[in-house]
Every structure is written in structure tokens, then in C-alpha cells.
Design an enzyme around this catalytic site. Structure first.
Site, PDB file in Angstrom:
ATOM      1  N   ARG A 283       0.837  -1.194   0.000  1.00 11.07           N
ATOM      2  CA  ARG A 283       0.000   0.000   0.000  1.00 11.07           C
ATOM      3  C   ARG A 283       0.869   1.240   0.000  1.00 11.07           C
ATOM      4  O   ARG A 283       2.033   1.206   0.403  1.00 11.07           O
ATOM      5  CB  ARG A 283      -0.927   0.006   1.218  1.00 11.07           C
ATOM      6  CG  ARG A 283      -0.217   0.244   2.536  1.00 11.07           C
ATOM      7  CD  ARG A 283      -1.170   0.126   3.700  1.00 11.07           C
ATOM      8  NE  ARG A 283      -0.503   0.384   4.979  1.00 11.07           N
ATOM      9  CZ  ARG A 283      -1.016   0.114   6.167  1.00 11.07           C
ATOM     10  NH1 ARG A 283      -2.218  -0.439   6.237  1.00 11.07           N
ATOM     11  NH2 ARG A 283      -0.349   0.384   7.272  1.00 11.07           N
ATOM     12  N   ARG A 285       0.683   5.164   1.492  1.00 11.47           N
ATOM     13  CA  ARG A 285      -0.054   5.898   2.525  1.00 11.47           C
ATOM     14  C   ARG A 285       0.481   7.314   2.630  1.00 11.47           C
ATOM     15  O   ARG A 285       1.684   7.560   2.459  1.00 11.47           O
ATOM     16  CB  ARG A 285       0.091   5.169   3.867  1.00 11.47           C
ATOM     17  CG  ARG A 285      -0.332   5.975   5.070  1.00 11.47           C
ATOM     18  CD  ARG A 285      -0.334   5.160   6.344  1.00 11.47           C
ATOM     19  NE  ARG A 285      -1.430   4.185   6.356  1.00 11.47           N
ATOM     20  CZ  ARG A 285      -1.776   3.479   7.425  1.00 11.47           C
ATOM     21  NH1 ARG A 285      -1.128   3.624   8.564  1.00 11.47           N
ATOM     22  NH2 ARG A 285      -2.780   2.638   7.362  1.00 11.47           N
ATOM     23  N   LYS A 300       3.288  -5.089   4.191  1.00 14.70           N
ATOM     24  CA  LYS A 300       2.966  -5.863   5.383  1.00 14.70           C
ATOM     25  C   LYS A 300       3.088  -7.343   5.030  1.00 14.70           C
ATOM     26  O   LYS A 300       2.491  -7.807   4.050  1.00 14.70           O
ATOM     27  CB  LYS A 300       1.561  -5.542   5.884  1.00 14.70           C
ATOM     28  CG  LYS A 300       1.371  -4.085   6.268  1.00 14.70           C
ATOM     29  CD  LYS A 300      -0.054  -3.778   6.656  1.00 14.70           C
ATOM     30  CE  LYS A 300      -0.396  -4.388   7.995  1.00 14.70           C
ATOM     31  NZ  LYS A 300      -1.749  -3.956   8.455  1.00 14.70           N
ATOM     32  N   LYS A 313       5.681  -4.924   9.470  1.00  9.36           N
ATOM     33  CA  LYS A 313       5.364  -3.879   8.500  1.00  9.36           C
ATOM     34  C   LYS A 313       6.631  -3.069   8.262  1.00  9.36           C
ATOM     35  O   LYS A 313       7.253  -2.579   9.208  1.00  9.36           O
ATOM     36  CB  LYS A 313       4.240  -2.984   9.012  1.00  9.36           C
ATOM     37  CG  LYS A 313       3.903  -1.840   8.043  1.00  9.36           C
ATOM     38  CD  LYS A 313       2.686  -1.059   8.496  1.00  9.36           C
ATOM     39  CE  LYS A 313       2.972  -0.217   9.709  1.00  9.36           C
ATOM     40  NZ  LYS A 313       1.811   0.631  10.086  1.00  9.36           N
ATOM     41  N   TYR A 378      -9.675   7.547   6.674  1.00  9.68           N
ATOM     42  CA  TYR A 378     -10.235   7.674   8.019  1.00  9.68           C
ATOM     43  C   TYR A 378      -9.500   8.786   8.756  1.00  9.68           C
ATOM     44  O   TYR A 378      -8.397   9.201   8.360  1.00  9.68           O
ATOM     45  CB  TYR A 378     -10.124   6.355   8.799  1.00  9.68           C
ATOM     46  CG  TYR A 378      -8.761   5.710   8.745  1.00  9.68           C
ATOM     47  CD1 TYR A 378      -7.762   6.038   9.669  1.00  9.68           C
ATOM     48  CD2 TYR A 378      -8.460   4.764   7.773  1.00  9.68           C
ATOM     49  CE1 TYR A 378      -6.521   5.440   9.620  1.00  9.68           C
ATOM     50  CE2 TYR A 378      -7.222   4.166   7.704  1.00  9.68           C
ATOM     51  CZ  TYR A 378      -6.257   4.495   8.634  1.00  9.68           C
ATOM     52  OH  TYR A 378      -5.021   3.912   8.574  1.00  9.68           O
ATOM     53  N   LYS A 477      -9.075  -3.373   6.782  1.00  6.82           N
ATOM     54  CA  LYS A 477      -9.738  -2.374   5.928  1.00  6.82           C
ATOM     55  C   LYS A 477      -9.589  -2.753   4.458  1.00  6.82           C
ATOM     56  O   LYS A 477     -10.521  -2.585   3.664  1.00  6.82           O
ATOM     57  CB  LYS A 477      -9.139  -0.993   6.194  1.00  6.82           C
ATOM     58  CG  LYS A 477      -9.215  -0.533   7.648  1.00  6.82           C
ATOM     59  CD  LYS A 477      -8.564   0.830   7.818  1.00  6.82           C
ATOM     60  CE  LYS A 477      -8.586   1.302   9.268  1.00  6.82           C
ATOM     61  NZ  LYS A 477      -7.655   0.554  10.128  1.00  6.82           N
TER      62      LYS A 477
END
Length: 793
Positions: A283, A285, A300, A313, A378, A477
Site C-alpha cells: 500500500r 499511505r 505488510k 510492516k 479515516y 480495511k
């Protein structure tokens, strides 16, 4: 529980006159009867709803909205003034303490005493309770307006909801964000709790933390409990502020992540869902808005416990302008860390490790053809002592999952690494419904780093076992968002999907939550001073004990709240169980009762597919299903007819609520996946599981060899009886061998596929083997005795 009853059980005494008059508004929706009620017709038809009735109701509704809005504004302003006053008092006490320490005290000035700090702590606790009460007041009234509008539209067939939505926006009492209060109170409470010596350390969220391992547990939090949960945690841990010199801004808490996967195989999704050894999630971020220049590239990796390693991670920072070039392989790994090597802030070994990580991620993205598929957004509130990672708690609110792929003929991200038509503008109204999933709960993550054998803090255990949270282990998620946003491509669903249909709210735990200091004048309905379950005079409101004028209000409030849930404070206020806990606590009708019908779903899916295709395969599968059901029915009938002792049913004690009891039967809900999909039940598989299955097979094999040896020995006697006995033992040995081989292959296949098929134990094989062996020995002895003429003697 109906909302009117919920409103009565949740009233705050000091706010009694400012709540929405829900019962009065509900009565206003009832027009007079056309004819007078009679014993034969106690509920005659009512007069039709007219325009005058509508105007009257809207006027009453406007009055209630104005009352609630005005009180919320006044109370919010009062809390702001109290926080500023408390901040001033805390700063004065700390300044006096600092002057004493530095030797610059004024004449007659004394150092702050323990009592001074205790008074400050009580004042802040009272302010915290005010924030909690106001948040509950706001939430309850907003729900009340939504409920009464829905009831109006249903009963009158006049549509008021779209019109009144505009009036709610004009007086948005429900849109106050309490995060600023939480951050400010957290800072002040931490200063007072530590007596002016807060723990200091590195609060960085990214730069200094490259590889870290934590024990993480996850929980869902209902929207009604979010503010209360934050206020409880801040009394034990301060809010982690990454930049203390900067004034709090809502966008500082925003976190966005883009998850990558192969849209043909969905291998990363499947690996993370099944928790296979070495399963990865990749991912990108960033923190804050879309203008953030620093993007963290993360990987991860899941590790099974039996490997002796921990899931980890790892990440590195990349400039936003270089992300596309890096993922496409046009930018070398060396050029990414060229500036870092020149700055010399990290050692050569650290840079080499980061380069190796970047090289592996870049290779994986290119060779596996990974594309952006899901975005998660979020707002995170993190609680942690700066520089101390032993206890870290984060609460993610306004969680939203958004599609990032270019499937279905739509260019969402295009050739970019993320779509640019959205930012952090929750709830993303510009997106079509099929592109967005607004998660209904907040997600709480409790991350602990404790030494071997060390227990987590007591308050953490109380929090995680309270009514405020619902445990959802291994919630992801990425997995949830991908499964929801790709309904036509993802057929393997996570195990928590059925839990989405269950109300996770629970009755209030006894003596847990926000409480006011003893000397405080106000309190909420959850406090011990007002226990409406007691009918005697020994339990009274605070005003009643003191004999002041508030006793009348307390009496009227108690009378108003007589409709509370009889199960809410059962057994002296002990927290009642939620739906899953109540089901688990009761004995089920069958020892092999499956919670998830994964195997049945596979069979039904295969039958549906065969029915669409047609041909003999469908009729074969249908006949097989009918025969299996007929066999099950026959076994049930035989078990009922058989003269065996039956268990005596235990009468229900009424402790089970929620419609789960029907007579003496426990009605447990069977969760069933939609047609064509299957619920994945997590199964932990270690090497010793394979070894156990193999040892079981070898035990059967050893027994079969012993029986075969006995048969071979009997053949050497040469007579008829020995030959018959040898044949009996040989047949039993061959059946045991074939049965054990088939059972072993079945078990290995299910273990390899990580299937939770209800039961792996063998219920029938050992029994059948013992019966067959006994029969063979009995027949052998009988024939031998008969041949020797023992019966004739």
C-alpha cells in the site's frame, strides 16, 4: 428497544427540559377518531391528515429543533469557556511551581500542594463529563429527529424528510466536532496527572519508525460510543500530537492508503484473507490532505507463529512526484535514496535495508502487475505516551473505502497511482454509490508491547471487555473494502461479514465509563446516585439526599424513565452478553452445529451451476443431495425411536434476550453467504497438524498390518475354520486400510485448503472397527467350538 424507551433510559438529569419532546411529537401525528371508540371497536379509523395538521406539526417540530439547537450552542460555548478557564488555572499553578524550582519565587509564594493538583484534576474531570454528556445529548436528539421524521412520512404519507433536511443544515447542532475538545483536554489532563512533568519523547509517526512489531487487537465501536471512548482513554493516555507547536487541525488526523493487487487473480487479497505464510499487502499511505508531498510505500508481511517469526510492516518514504516513475520501474532505487545518503542522517546499513525493501516492492509491483484497487480513508486519534510504545491505542473514525481500479470501463485512477477526483472531503458526496463504502463503525486498535508473561494495564482490560467495543479479530480495511466494492469479482468473503447485520450495541457495563467527581453537581443517568431499578427510598438522587429543590426533578425524571429495558441492569448491573456471546453461552442442539455453512454453500453453488448448464451432471448432483437428506432424516427418526436415555430440557431462566429463546429452544442464527459466494472461516494450520493427520493414518495402517499378520498365521493351520477366520480378519484389515487411506486424503485436502468443516474427528471409524473385529473373533471362536463338538458334550 424502541427509541422512546431508549430516550427515557438515557436522559441526563441536568438536560431534562432541553431534549426533543419525542412522545409529544408522536402524539401530534395522531388525528382524532372519526367515531368514538367502543368495546367492539376500540381503535376506529382516524381522520385523514390535512394541510392544517401538517403546518401544526411542522411548527411544533421547528420549536423542538430551535430548543435543542439553542441549548447545544449555549452548552458548547460554556464548555469552551470552562476549558479556557481550566487552562489558565493549570498554567498559573505550573508557572508557580517552575518559579519555586528556579528560585525566583515571589514573597510569600508557596509551591503547589498535592491538594491543588487534585482540585485541578477534579475540575478537568468535570469538564470531561460535560463534553461526554453534551455528545450524548446531541447524538440522542439527532436520532430523535430522524426517527420522528421517518414516522411522520410513514403515518401521513406526506414527505417531510427532504424539506426538513435543509432546516437541519441551517441549525446543525449535530455537526460539532469534539476532537478539538479532546485534544485540548488531553494536554491539560496530562499536565495535571503528571504534576507538570509530562513524559517527553519522539512522537513521529513515520520517519523514525521503519520496522516495528506489535501485538494488535481490533474492535468495532458504535457511533454512539465514540466520544465517550475517547474521553475515557485520554484520562489514561494523552492524545499523540505529532506537531505540538501547531494548532490542532481536523485534516491533521486524516490518513489515506491505496492498496494494490492483481485485478485478474486477486492474489494479495486472497493471501491476506487466508493468512497464508508470507502473504503480503502493498500500500501507499499519506497523512493529511492531497497536497502531502511525502508518500510512505509500505509492505505488510504475514508470518505464521510456527516459523518463529513475527508479522512485520516495513516502509520507506517517497516523494509524491516520483511515485509513478518508481512503480513503473523508470526510477532506480539508488536515485530514491540518493539524497538520504548525502544527508548522512542514517547509517549505511539502514539505507541498504531500505534499498533492499524498495527493490523488492518495485519488482513485485512490476512482475505481478499490481494496480491500485482500493483506497481507505479515516480520521485517526492516537493515544500514546511520547517515545513509549508499550501501549498505543488508535481510534479510526469516518472510515471509508473507495474503488481505485479502472475496471467496468471506467477510468478512476487512469495511469496515475491514485484517483484525483477526491481528497479528504468525507463523506465524498461526489462519488457514485457503487464506488464507495462508508463503514458504519469506528475501528479501535489496541497495540501492546509487553514482556513475556506481563499483563496489559488493568484499565485496558476493562476497556476492551466493556460495552463500548465489539471484538473483531484480524479485521482488515483492505479486505473489507475490496470484498464490498468488488461484489462481482470477489467470491470469498471475510468471516466478519455476517457480523455487519448484528447490532453491536450492548447494555451499559456496571461502574464503567465517564463519571463525575463526587462533589460535582451534575451527573448522567449512568451514575449510581440515580438508580431507577430500586423502588425503596434507600436509593435516591443526589438532590433528594440533600433535601434541596432538585428532588422534585429527580422524582419526575424517575417516573418518566419507568420503561427501561428489564435486561439492561440484570444481576446487579453486570454487563449483559451480546448476541454472539449469548449464543455461545447456550448449549446448541447438535454438537457439530456449524456457525458458517461454508461446505453447504459450496454444494448448493455447484448444484446451481449444474442446473444452469443442464445435462446429466445436474441430475446426478440433485439425486445425491436428495439421498443425503433422506439418509439424514432416517437417522434422526431412528435416533428418536431408539430406546436410549434422553436429556431433560432445562427451563430457560429468561437471561437470553433479543428473540433468541422460543420455549426451551435456543434459536441460533445460521449465517449464510449470498449465492455464489463463500464465507472464509480462518483456520490456523501448523506443520504439526499435518504430522498429526499422518500419525493417525500410520496408527490405522499399523493396526491393519497386525490384522493381516493374524490372518496369514491362521492360514497356516489349513483347516476350514482357520481359513474362514483368516478371510474374516483379511476383509476387516482391507476395509480398515482403505477407510484410513480415504480419511487421510480427505483430511489433508481440507487442511491444505484451510477449510473449517465443522469436525475433523472420526466419529464412526473406531466404533465400526471394534464391532467388526469383535464379530470376526466371535465367529472364529464359534466355528472352532462347533467343530470340536463342545456343544455336544
Amino acid at each position: 428497544m424502541k427509541f422512546g424507551q431508549q430516550l427515557r433510559t438515557s436522559l441526563i438529569r441536568d438536560y431534562y427540559y432541553y431534549y426533543i419532546s419525542y412522545d409529544d411529537l408522536k402524539n401530534s401525528l395522531k388525528t382524532p377518531y372519526v367515531t368514538e371508540p367502543t368495546p367492539s371497536d376500540p381503535h376506529p379509523q382516524r381522520r385523514a391528515w390535512t394541510e392544517d395538521d401538517e403546518q401544526r406539526f411542522v411548527t411544533e417540530l421547528e420549536g423542538e429543533l430551535d430548543k435543542v439547537f439553542t441549548f447545544q450552542r449555549v452548552k458548547s460555548g460554556e464548555i469552551v469557556r470552562r476549558i479556557k478557564s481550566s487552562e489558565k488555572e493549570v498554567n498559573e499553578v505550573l508557572a508557580r511551581q517552575q518559579r519555586i524550582i528556579e528560585g525566583g519565587a515571589r514573597d510569600g509564594e508557596e509551591a503547589p500542594s498535592e491538594e491543588d493538583f487534585m482540585l485541578l484534576e477534579e475540575d478537568l474531570s468535570d469538564v470531561i463529563a460535560d463534553v461526554h454528556d453534551l455528545a450524548k445529548f446531541t447524538q440522542l436528539n439527532y436520532t430523535g429527529f430522524q426517527k420522528i421524521i421517518k414516522k411522520h412520512d410513514k403515518m401521513t404519507s406526506w414527505h417531510l424528510k427532504p424539506v426538513f433536511a435543509a432546516r437541519l443544515k441551517a441549525k446543525p447542532f449535530f455537526k460539532d466536532n469534539y476532537d478539538a475538545f479532546v485534544v485540548k483536554l488531553s494536554k491539560l489532563y496530562d499536565l495535571v496527572r503528571t504534576r507538570g512533568n509530562p513524559i517527553r519523547g519522539d512522537s513521529a509517526a513515520g520517519g523514525g519508525q521503519q520496522n516495528f512489531v506489535r501485538q494488535t487487537t481490533k474492535y468495532w465501536v458504535h457511533q454512539d460510543n465514540i466520544t465517550e471512548l475517547k474521553l475515557i482513554i485520554l484520562k489514561h493516555l494523552p492524545v499523540l500530537v505529532f506537531n505540538p507547536s501547531k494548532e490542532f487541525d481536523v485534516k491533521d488526523s486524516a490518513i489515506s492508503s491505496i492498496y494494490y493487487d492483481n485485478t485478474d487473480t486477486w492474489e494479495l487479497y486472497t493471501g491476506r484473507l487466508k493468512k497464508t505464510e508470507g502473504a503480503e499487502a502493498i500500500r501507499l499511505r499519506w497523512y493529511g490532505g492531497m497536497d502531502s508531498e511525502t508518500i510512505f510505500v509500505e509492505r505488510k508481511t504475514h508470518r505464521e507463529d510456527w516459523t518463529g517469526e513475527k508479522s512485520v510492516k516495513a516502509r520507506f518514504a517517497l516523494k509524491e512526484k516520483n511515485v509513478n516513475a518508481f512503480l513503473a520501474g523508470k526510477m532506480t532505487v539508488e536515485s530514491v535514496f540518493e539524497k538520504m545518503r548525502k544527508d548522512g542522517k542514517k547509517s549505511e546499513k539502514e539505507i541498504a535495508d531500505l534499498e533492499q525493501l524498495a527493490r523488492e516492492i518495485q519488482y513485485r509491483v512490476i512482475t505481478r502487475k499490481l494496480k491500485p484497487v482500493t483506497r481507505s480513508f479515516y480520521n485517526r486519534t492516537a493515544f500514546q505516551l511520547p517515545g513509549d510504545a508499550r501501549v498505543r491505542i488508535s481510534l479510526d473514525t469516518e472510515l471509508t473505502m473507495v474503488r481505485e481500479d479502472n475496471l467496468d470501463g471506467r477510468q478512476r485512477a487512469g495511469k496515475n497511482w491514485r484517483r484525483m477526483d477526491i481528497g479528504i472531503d468525507y463523506p465524498f458526496p461526489q462519488l457514485p454509490p457503487e464506488d464507495v463504502e462508508r463503514f458504519p463503525y469506528a475501528v479501535l486498535e489496541v497495540k501492546l508491547q509487553t514482556q513475556a508473561g506481563q499483563e496489559p494495564p488493568e484499565w485496558v482490560r476493562e476497556l476492551t471487555s466493556s460495552h463500548l467495543v465489539e471484538a473483531v479479530p484480524k479485521f482488515s480495511k483492505f479486505i473489507h473494502g475490496t470484498a464490498i466494492c468488488q461484489p462481482n469479482r470477489i467470491n470469498l468473503l471475510p468471516f466478519w461479514m455476517p457480523q455487519m447485520d448484528v447490532d453491536i450495541r450492548k447494555p451499559v457495563s456496571h461502574r464503567f465509563g465517564i463519571s463525575r467527581p463526587v462533589n460535582s453537581a451534575g451527573y448522567s443517568t449512568g451514575d449510581e446516585q440515580l438508580d431507577d431499578d430500586s423502588d425503596d427510598d434507600s436509593v435516591r438522587g443526589e438532590g433528594e439526599e440533600n433535601g434541596d429543590v432538585d428532588s422534585e426533578d429527580a422524582r419526575r425524571l424517575r417516573e418518566y424513565r419507568q420503561g427501561r429495558d428489564p435486561y439492561e441492569y440484570r444481576n446487579g448491573g453486570v454487563n449483559a452478553l451480546d448476541v454472539e456471546e449469548r449464543i455461545a453461552a447456550q448449549p446448541l442442539n447438535s454438537e457439530d452445529y456449524p456457525l458458517y455453512d461454508s461446505d453447504e454453500e459450496d454444494e448448493e453453488d455447484a448444484l446451481l451451476a449444474a442446473k444452469k448448464a443442464g445435462g446429466p451432471k445436474y441430475w446426478i448432483l440433485l439425486s445425491k443431495q436428495k439421498l443425503e437428506r433422506a439418509g439424514d432424516l432416517g437417522l434422526k427418526l431412528l435416533s428418536k425411536i431408539a430406546p436410549l436415555p434422553k436429556p431433560t430440557p432445562i427451563p430457560s431462566n429468561g437471561a437470553t434476550v433479543g428473540g433468541l429463546v422460543a420455549g426451551n429452544e435456543v434459536q441460533a442464527k445460521r449465517f449464510k453467504a449470498p449465492p455464489g459466494k463463500r464465507i472464509h472461516v480462518p483456520v490456523r494450520v501448523e506443520p504439526k497438524v499435518y504430522f498429526a493427520a499422518e500419525r493417525t493414518f500410520l496408527s490405522w495402517l499399523q493396526f491393519a498390518i497386525i490384522l493381516g499378520s493374524i490372518a496369514a498365521t491362521l492360514l497356516n493351520f489349513g483347516d476350514t475354520v482357520s481359513l474362514a477366520s483368516a478371510w474374516g480378519f483379511t476383509v476387516i484389515a482391507a476395509i480398515a486400510l482403505l477407510y484410513s487411506a480415504g480419511l487421510y486424503l480427505w483430511r489433508v485436502d481440507k487442511i491444505r485448503k484451510r477449510r473449517a468443516t465443522g469436525s475433523y474427528h472420526d466419529k464412526y471409524g473406531p466404533t465400526a472397527l471394534c464391532v467388526g473385529l469383535f464379530a470376526a473373533v466371535a465367529v472364529s471362536f464359534g466355528l472352532r467350538i462347533r467343530e470340536d463338538g463342545w456343544f455336544e458334550r
